[in-house]
Design an enzyme around this catalytic site. Structure first.
Site, mmCIF file in Angstrom:
data_model
loop_
_atom_site.group_PDB
_atom_site.id
_atom_site.type_symbol
_atom_site.label_atom_id
_atom_site.label_comp_id
_atom_site.label_asym_id
_atom_site.label_seq_id
_atom_site.Cartn_x
_atom_site.Cartn_y
_atom_site.Cartn_z
ATOM 1 N N SER A 42 0.975 -1.272 0.010
ATOM 2 C CA SER A 42 -0.066 -0.003 -0.048
ATOM 3 C C SER A 42 0.858 1.252 -0.044
ATOM 4 O O SER A 42 1.722 1.514 0.886
ATOM 5 C CB SER A 42 -0.903 -0.276 1.214
ATOM 6 O OG SER A 42 -1.551 1.244 1.308
ATOM 7 N N LYS A 96 -12.427 -7.610 -10.076
ATOM 8 C CA LYS A 96 -13.127 -7.421 -11.324
ATOM 9 C C LYS A 96 -12.927 -5.754 -11.758
ATOM 10 O O LYS A 96 -12.930 -5.136 -10.776
ATOM 11 C CB LYS A 96 -14.612 -7.786 -11.576
ATOM 12 C CG LYS A 96 -15.566 -7.278 -10.005
ATOM 13 C CD LYS A 96 -15.739 -5.626 -9.963
ATOM 14 C CE LYS A 96 -16.257 -5.002 -11.051
ATOM 15 N NZ LYS A 96 -16.792 -3.591 -10.713
ATOM 16 N N ASP A 174 -18.262 0.009 -14.746
ATOM 17 C CA ASP A 174 -17.685 -0.597 -13.545
ATOM 18 C C ASP A 174 -18.580 -1.305 -12.608
ATOM 19 O O ASP A 174 -18.379 -2.353 -12.358
ATOM 20 C CB ASP A 174 -16.996 0.700 -12.612
ATOM 21 C CG ASP A 174 -16.408 -0.149 -11.586
ATOM 22 O OD1 ASP A 174 -15.232 -0.310 -11.276
ATOM 23 O OD2 ASP A 174 -16.935 0.009 -10.310
#
Ligand code: NAP
Length: 314
Positions: A42, A96, A174
């Site tokens: 991160s 995804k 999206d």
């Protein structure tokens, strides 16, 4: 690379600690005895109490014992990170959509095959509780018409997500691709897109709404309406008429109705199901790569008429 739960949980690293990592991946991993969240990658700091690295390269260097990485960043930066992980012979799980283009996912599939690692292109909506029973019910039916409505308020669901409006961010696709992932899972006949109208705000590079038309090459009528301008509650619904009654999935696939009667479903949870599938794929030395929902999106961008709308401001 092999990884087995026989000697205890498999260490896994989560890469990209944003909304979906915090809302879903971390609880699902924590609740799954097969896995242990061993580290994060991160840029913004990661998760309290979990070892963090600023880049994947640093993680690979520091923790060669971690055999699995799960990638939760937006689609555009994902390919190069997945490529690096596969080159290091890590098993890779992808959020995804699995990539910003169809071609890059095929490339990752080939790289994973050559490296002998698992690649899992997840489609979380396929793990919604009503989807598997919907697929079973439809298997021996003839569909006459199919209608998808996937409408939500972008300000509620994607506040401040600049990437989603950029090329590769997909805009309203999206969330819309979640509906297409269910469609491609449950529909017993293949469909292809024949027309689309994409509505672009004047100041954005991705659509805020899309209307799609599909065909099976025969009589079946199929359409989808995606819209981010929805107010007063989201609609995530698929309605299918068949020669033997009507099927309706609502709430993103969580609830299933046949001829108006709600059907019992098994609610394991989408992300717990995905991590169970990941564990199974790794144990069996297999990959699961499916780009069919992304092909519909790609076709919509190729065949779609562009319509311009008022500028959108968060
Ligand atoms: P997000 O919160 O905006 O971003 C996810 C994280 O990715 C960021 O916090 C950042 O993590 C990392 N990141 C962002 N830009 C990056 C870059 N250019 N290079 C490397 N890392 C970058 O997004 P999200 O909502 O979690 O969505 C991420 C993916 O999950 C998308 O593909 C989306 O479709 C999918 N998804 C989202 C939801 C949802 O409800 N939001 C639901 C299902 C699936 P660090 O600061 O830790 O580096």
């Amino acid at each position: 690379m092999s990884a087995s739960a026989d000697n205890g949980p498999i260490p896994i690293a989560l890469v990209g600690i944003g909304k979906i990592a915090r809302d879903q991946h971390i609880p699902a991993i924590t609740g799954d005895a097969r896995f242990e969240l061993a580290a994060t990658v991160s840029r913004s700091g990661g998760v309290d109490g979990v070892e963090n690295h600023a880049t994947l390269s640093e993680l690979l260097e520091a923790r060669p014992d971690i055999p699995v990485v799960s990638l939760c960043m937006p689609p555009v930066p994902r390919f190069s990170i997945a490529q690096e992980a596969i080159a290091a012979r890590k098993h890779v799980m992808l959020e995804k959509p699995p990539g910003a283009s169809v071609a890059e996912v095929f490339r990752l599939e080939a790289l994973a095959r050559e490296a002998g690692v698992t690649l899992f292109t997840t489609w979380h909506s396929r793990a919604a509780a009503g989807v598997a029973p919907a697929k079973s019910w439809l298997a021996d039916k003839r569909i006459t018409s199919l209608r998808i409505d996937w409408k939500e308020d972008v300000r509620k669901w994607h506040p401040g997500q600049a990437w989603i409006w950029e090329p590769g961010g997909l805009g309203v696709f999206d969330p819309g691709i979640n509906a297409l992932s269910i469609l491609t899972e449950i529909c017993p006949v293949p469909l292809h897109l024949v027309g689309a109208e994409l509505t672009f705000p004047g100041n954005r590079a991705a659509p805020i709404a899309a209307d799609l038309t599909f065909t099976d090459g025969g009589e079946l009528k199929a359409s989808a309406a995606f819209d981010w301008r929805q107010e007063g509650g989201e609609i995530w619904q698929i309605e299918i008429e068949t020669d033997a009654g009507q099927l309706r999935l609502i709430e993103g696939g969580a609830r299933l109705f046949v001829d108006g009667a709600e059907q019992p479903v098994d609610a394991v949870g989408e992300y717990p199901t995905l991590y169970a599938q990941l564990g199974q794929l790794i144990a069996e030395g297999r990959s699961d790569v499916d780009v069919t929902p992304l092909i519909h999106v790609s076709d919509a961008f190729m065949l779609g008429r562009h319509v311009h709308a008022d500028p959108f401001h968060d």
